[in-house]
Design a protein around this motif. Structure first.
Motif, PDB file in Angstrom:
ATOM      1  N   GLN A 195      90.980  32.320  -7.027  1.00 24.00           N
ATOM      2  CA  GLN A 195      91.746  31.234  -6.526  1.00 24.00           C
ATOM      3  C   GLN A 195      93.028  31.576  -5.853  1.00 24.00           C
ATOM      4  O   GLN A 195      93.382  31.136  -4.936  1.00 24.00           O
ATOM      5  N   ALA A 196      93.310  32.958  -6.267  1.00 25.51           N
ATOM      6  CA  ALA A 196      94.567  33.520  -5.961  1.00 25.51           C
ATOM      7  C   ALA A 196      94.377  34.830  -5.098  1.00 25.51           C
ATOM      8  O   ALA A 196      94.854  35.287  -3.764  1.00 25.51           O
ATOM      9  N   SER A 197      92.966  34.976  -4.674  1.00 26.65           N
ATOM     10  CA  SER A 197      92.291  36.342  -3.627  1.00 26.65           C
ATOM     11  C   SER A 197      92.571  35.852  -2.523  1.00 26.65           C
ATOM     12  O   SER A 197      91.921  34.671  -1.949  1.00 26.65           O
ATOM     13  N   GLU A 198      92.999  36.526  -1.659  1.00 21.89           N
ATOM     14  CA  GLU A 198      93.286  36.366   0.029  1.00 21.89           C
ATOM     15  C   GLU A 198      91.825  36.269   0.571  1.00 21.89           C
ATOM     16  O   GLU A 198      91.479  35.373   1.439  1.00 21.89           O
ATOM     17  N   VAL A 199      91.023  37.071   0.083  1.00 16.32           N
ATOM     18  CA  VAL A 199      89.630  37.192   0.493  1.00 16.32           C
ATOM     19  C   VAL A 199      88.935  35.942   0.354  1.00 16.32           C
ATOM     20  O   VAL A 199      88.049  35.363   0.912  1.00 16.32           O
ATOM     21  N   LEU A 200      88.828  35.609  -1.031  1.00 16.85           N
ATOM     22  CA  LEU A 200      87.748  34.461  -1.564  1.00 16.85           C
ATOM     23  C   LEU A 200      88.388  33.145  -1.361  1.00 16.85           C
ATOM     24  O   LEU A 200      87.508  32.327  -1.237  1.00 16.85           O
ATOM     25  N   LYS A 201      89.777  32.837  -1.468  1.00 17.09           N
ATOM     26  CA  LYS A 201      90.311  31.692  -1.274  1.00 17.09           C
ATOM     27  C   LYS A 201      89.791  30.535  -0.135  1.00 17.09           C
ATOM     28  O   LYS A 201      89.603  29.511  -0.327  1.00 17.09           O
ATOM     29  N   ASN A 202      89.551  31.443   0.853  1.00 17.84           N
ATOM     30  CA  ASN A 202      89.161  30.813   2.380  1.00 17.84           C
ATOM     31  C   ASN A 202      87.839  30.605   2.359  1.00 17.84           C
ATOM     32  O   ASN A 202      87.347  30.122   3.403  1.00 17.84           O
ATOM     33  N   ARG A 203      87.066  31.087   1.543  1.00 16.17           N
ATOM     34  CA  ARG A 203      85.579  31.056   1.715  1.00 16.17           C
ATOM     35  C   ARG A 203      84.999  29.766   1.053  1.00 16.17           C
ATOM     36  O   ARG A 203      85.301  29.480   0.053  1.00 16.17           O
ATOM     37  N   LYS A 204      84.112  29.035   1.863  1.00 14.74           N
ATOM     38  CA  LYS A 204      83.741  27.968   1.439  1.00 14.74           C
ATOM     39  C   LYS A 204      82.097  28.037   1.352  1.00 14.74           C
ATOM     40  O   LYS A 204      81.539  26.855   0.893  1.00 14.74           O
ATOM     41  N   ASN A 205      81.634  28.971   1.079  1.00 14.69           N
ATOM     42  CA  ASN A 205      80.179  29.264   1.047  1.00 14.69           C
ATOM     43  C   ASN A 205      79.804  30.131  -0.185  1.00 14.69           C
ATOM     44  O   ASN A 205      79.011  30.903  -0.021  1.00 14.69           O
ATOM     45  N   VAL A 206      80.510  30.505  -1.228  1.00 15.91           N
ATOM     46  CA  VAL A 206      80.345  31.224  -2.466  1.00 15.91           C
ATOM     47  C   VAL A 206      80.279  30.327  -3.383  1.00 15.91           C
ATOM     48  O   VAL A 206      81.190  29.594  -3.821  1.00 15.91           O
ATOM     49  N   GLY A 207      79.181  30.357  -4.263  1.00 17.88           N
ATOM     50  CA  GLY A 207      78.969  29.565  -5.426  1.00 17.88           C
ATOM     51  C   GLY A 207      79.090  30.408  -6.560  1.00 17.88           C
ATOM     52  O   GLY A 207      78.489  31.480  -6.684  1.00 17.88           O
ATOM     53  N   TYR A 208      79.842  30.100  -7.532  1.00 16.90           N
ATOM     54  CA  TYR A 208      80.172  30.732  -8.885  1.00 16.90           C
ATOM     55  C   TYR A 208      79.297  30.151  -9.804  1.00 16.90           C
ATOM     56  O   TYR A 208      79.627  28.927 -10.325  1.00 16.90           O
ATOM     57  N   HIS A 209      78.482  30.785 -10.865  1.00 16.68           N
ATOM     58  CA  HIS A 209      77.842  30.424 -11.971  1.00 16.68           C
ATOM     59  C   HIS A 209      77.947  31.265 -12.947  1.00 16.68           C
ATOM     60  O   HIS A 209      77.557  32.349 -12.702  1.00 16.68           O
ATOM     61  N   VAL A 210      78.587  30.642 -14.241  1.00 13.88           N
ATOM     62  CA  VAL A 210      78.887  31.434 -15.121  1.00 13.88           C
ATOM     63  C   VAL A 210      77.836  31.244 -16.139  1.00 13.88           C
ATOM     64  O   VAL A 210      77.265  30.280 -16.685  1.00 13.88           O
ATOM     65  N   VAL A 211      77.267  32.445 -16.804  1.00 13.68           N
ATOM     66  CA  VAL A 211      76.312  32.405 -18.192  1.00 13.68           C
ATOM     67  C   VAL A 211      77.174  33.071 -19.228  1.00 13.68           C
ATOM     68  O   VAL A 211      77.633  34.037 -19.147  1.00 13.68           O
ATOM     69  N   TYR A 212      77.388  32.049 -20.086  1.00  6.24           N
ATOM     70  CA  TYR A 212      78.288  32.542 -21.249  1.00  6.24           C
ATOM     71  C   TYR A 212      77.585  33.454 -21.898  1.00  6.24           C
ATOM     72  O   TYR A 212      76.655  33.436 -22.462  1.00  6.24           O
ATOM     73  N   LYS A 213      78.566  34.609 -22.566  1.00 11.34           N
ATOM     74  CA  LYS A 213      78.002  35.577 -23.325  1.00 11.34           C
ATOM     75  C   LYS A 213      77.555  35.109 -24.813  1.00 11.34           C
ATOM     76  O   LYS A 213      78.107  34.405 -25.401  1.00 11.34           O
ATOM     77  N   GLU A 214      76.310  35.760 -25.099  1.00 12.47           N
ATOM     78  CA  GLU A 214      75.854  35.286 -26.371  1.00 12.47           C
ATOM     79  C   GLU A 214      74.809  36.728 -26.859  1.00 12.47           C
ATOM     80  O   GLU A 214      74.259  36.870 -25.989  1.00 12.47           O
ATOM     81  N   GLY A 215      74.693  37.073 -28.000  1.00 15.78           N
ATOM     82  CA  GLY A 215      73.855  38.108 -28.443  1.00 15.78           C
ATOM     83  C   GLY A 215      74.086  39.418 -28.004  1.00 15.78           C
ATOM     84  O   GLY A 215      75.396  39.596 -27.436  1.00 15.78           O
ATOM     85  N   GLN A 216      73.233  40.251 -28.459  1.00 14.32           N
ATOM     86  CA  GLN A 216      73.854  41.928 -28.361  1.00 14.32           C
ATOM     87  C   GLN A 216      73.393  42.377 -26.922  1.00 14.32           C
ATOM     88  O   GLN A 216      73.921  43.329 -26.493  1.00 14.32           O
TER      89      GLN A 216
END
Length: 605
Positions: free
Chosen positions: A367-388
């Motif tokens: 949200q603070a990145s000058e490069v990223l905050k103006n991009r409207k075509n980037v989708g972020y998907h988080v897989v939460y850590k689990e296991g070894q």
């Protein structure tokens, strides 16, 4: 920082701060006093540079780094000028420690040798003892200031206090140094002793504050060279390596130096005045073992100093993993994503493998990145850590399933696509009629071992860099089978797309329809995760077509823990072979007798 560089898929799809008062009493009598005003911001990033070559230097620098990390309360970025041996050791060390809010960059000392090899040097550090002179050139051009340390340094306080002294520099000062505590530059150690010229007692370069931005502005590279050339006409060689040249330069330009209180570099050799630097040993801040004898030097407090050194030598690196409260650290994946966005203007589906805390840090930075905050075509998907183990193919599938374009370019976050690749691929999928044909378009992969790279702007420029040894075909030196079927020799002169046949262990990066097979999620960690996917593409009769005017470049980073497990654990490799056999059997059941060729190829590979 994240323990790994997670894969991303894009294109449609891409996988409390210390205080240091402006204290005149401190400078006058070298005693610390209560701070009055903060001079370093709470989460300000502190840059530290060190020249480190060989096994012995690597052992020394471990103790230095531990002492810095033990006391620090700010994010740190270490810059190491290394030979091959030290690079391998330190890269593995930081990878093993996984210390939060620490970045590490490596620079090839071999590339700097020509800058200083013309200087005759008698110091035991050899050519590496001269390389601090080259830091304005070696370090990134946008790095404005840095603390430079010898490997034989031990910190007894927070390095942020030293960083804060930059704010005390006058407008003209560019170098901060402690006075030399031996009589070397006074020239009276023995008959006919003739040292290099210096201002008074001279300065010791074991601890340096370098204002890189100002040094570049005044033409430092030319100035130190002219100084060295002039003095070598009469001195013939240096005795104390870079220190002689720094001192000769300062004598000619005294207004450029900021003298640091001597407790910032308490020099422990047999013939120094270091004991005059402090009343109590608790007053000192930096210990410098600046003698070939190291821990065997003579000093009335040497046992105290030795015990402090040994404390950090034996300190468990795992205990350094404490988080910096309230100081988010830019994950490597974010830094790469910013670079990718400058190369690729199309949509991105980014899948990341993170803990809850890392996900929040990533969000704040994005949200603070000058490069990223103006991009409207980037989708972020988080897989939460689990296991070894790192579920690499699960993460890839999350990015793939969340892409919303008809075609996807399946790649990883540690690659930079060539400029203009998005538009080139859009044109190509139409020209090759991918709507009505089953094709997998291969984007040839290359790699660099350099952290600073002038990215090729064209195929011709890339070929020139290949010939010069700046770039290589991807993994040619460790896993040539993975990309050999791309036929790089043919690609050099190709002007039209050409078809290649599947071969065992082929794992190119491809452009396919979004409804392509998913990655097999039984493959976790390192090994065969992309291979199995390309194998199934071939089983479904996708034509593998190499694009003649497309390329991507892998950027260097520390290897993942999973690679270490694969290389060091027989059990890990045995389990992977079992998974391969299961996969081949499932493929045969799914695609019939035609899939038997894969099992045969695997057994003969």
């Amino acid at each position: 920082p994240l323990p790994r560089n997670p894969p991303s898929q894009w294109g449609a799809s891409a996988d409390t701060g210390p205080e240091d008062g402006d204290n005149t009493a401190e400078e006058r009598n070298n005693h610390t006093e209560c701070p009055r005003s903060p001079s370093v911001q709470k989460c300000e990033l502190i840059h530290v540079a060190c020249v480190c070559a060989g096994h012995n230097a690597s052992r020394d620098v471990v103790t230095l780094v531990k002492s810095v990390l033990f006391h620090r309360r700010n994010p740190l970025h270490f810059h190491f000028i290394t030979d091959t041996v030290a690079h391998r050791i330190l890269r593995t060390l930081f990878q093993s420690w996984m210390v939060p809010s620490v970045q590490v960059s490596f620079y090839d000392a071999d590339e700097l040798k020509s800058e200083v090899s013309w200087i005759p040097n008698k110091h035991y550090s050899g050519i590496y003892g001269l390389m601090k002179l080259t830091l304005t050139k070696a370090l990134p051009a946008d790095l404005s200031k840095v603390i430079v340390l010898d490997t034989d340094i031990t910190f007894a306080t927070d390095i942020a206090e030293l960083w804060g002294i930059f704010r005390k520099f006058t407008d003209k000062q560019v170098i901060g140094l402690v006075e030399n505590q031996s009589d070397w530059y006074l020239g009276n150690l023995w008959k006919n002793h003739k040292p290099w010229p210096a201002l008074g007692r001279g300065f010791n370069t074991g601890v340096i504050l370098l204002y890189l931005e100002r040094l570049r502005r005044i033409g430092w590279e030319q100035m130190w060279r002219l100084t060295a050339e002039r003095e070598l006409m009469s001195m013939l060689s240096t005795s104390l390596a870079d220190q002689d040249i720094f001192n000769a330069f300062i004598k000619q330009n005294p207004v450029l130096v900021h003298q640091l209180p001597c407790f910032w570099n308490v020099q422990l050799s047999d013939h120094t005045r270091s004991e005059q630097c402090y009343t109590e040993v608790s007053d000192l801040k930096v210990i410098h073992w600046n003698s070939p004898k190291k821990l065997r030097v003579k000093n009335k407090h040497v046992e105290f100093f030795r015990n402090l050194y040994l404390t950090f030598l034996e300190y468990d690196g795992n205990l350094l993993r404490r988080e910096l409260f309230g100081c988010p650290n830019a994950p490597p994946a974010l830094q790469m994503l910013e670079a990718i966005c400058k190369h690729w203007e199309g949509p991105i589906s980014l899948a990341l493998y993170m803990s809850d805390a890392e996900a929040q840090q990533f969000l704040r930075y994005a949200q603070a990145s000058e490069v990223l905050k103006n991009r409207k075509n980037v989708g972020y998907h988080v897989v939460y850590k689990e296991g070894q183990f790192y579920p690499v193919n699960l993460v890839r599938n999350v990015a793939l399933k969340n892409a919303n374009t008809p075609y996807v370019f399946l790649t990883d976050v540690d690659f930079l696509p060539m400029y203009g690749l998005y538009d080139y691929l859009r044109r190509t999928v139409v020209q090759l009629d991918m709507t009505h044909t089953k094709k997998a378009l291969v984007v040839p992969a290359f790699e660099t071992l350099r952290y600073r790279l002038s990215f090729p702007k064209s195929k011709a420029e890339l070929l020139s860099m290949l010939d010069m040894g700046t770039l290589y075909t991807f993994r040619y030196h460790v896993w040539p089978k993975g990309h050999a079927p791309t036929d790089y020799a043919k690609w050099r002169t190709a002007t039209t797309p050409y078809r290649v046949e599947w071969e065992a262990d082929f794992e190119p990066y491809v452009v396919v329809r979004r409804d392509c097979p998913e990655y097999d999620q039984r493959f976790v960690g390192f090994g065969w995760n992309k291979v199995s996917h390309v194998l199934e593409l071939d089983a479904q009769e996708f034509e593998l077509t190499v694009l003649p005017n497309a390329f991507m470049v892998h950027m260097p980073h520390a290897p993942s823990f999973d690679i270490s497990k694969f290389r060091s654990s027989f059990g890990y490799r045995n389990c992977l072979n079992t998974l391969k056999d299961e996969f081949h059997q499932d493929l045969s059941r799914k695609y019939g007798s035609a899939a038997l060729k894969y099992l045969t190829a695997q057994r003969t590979a």
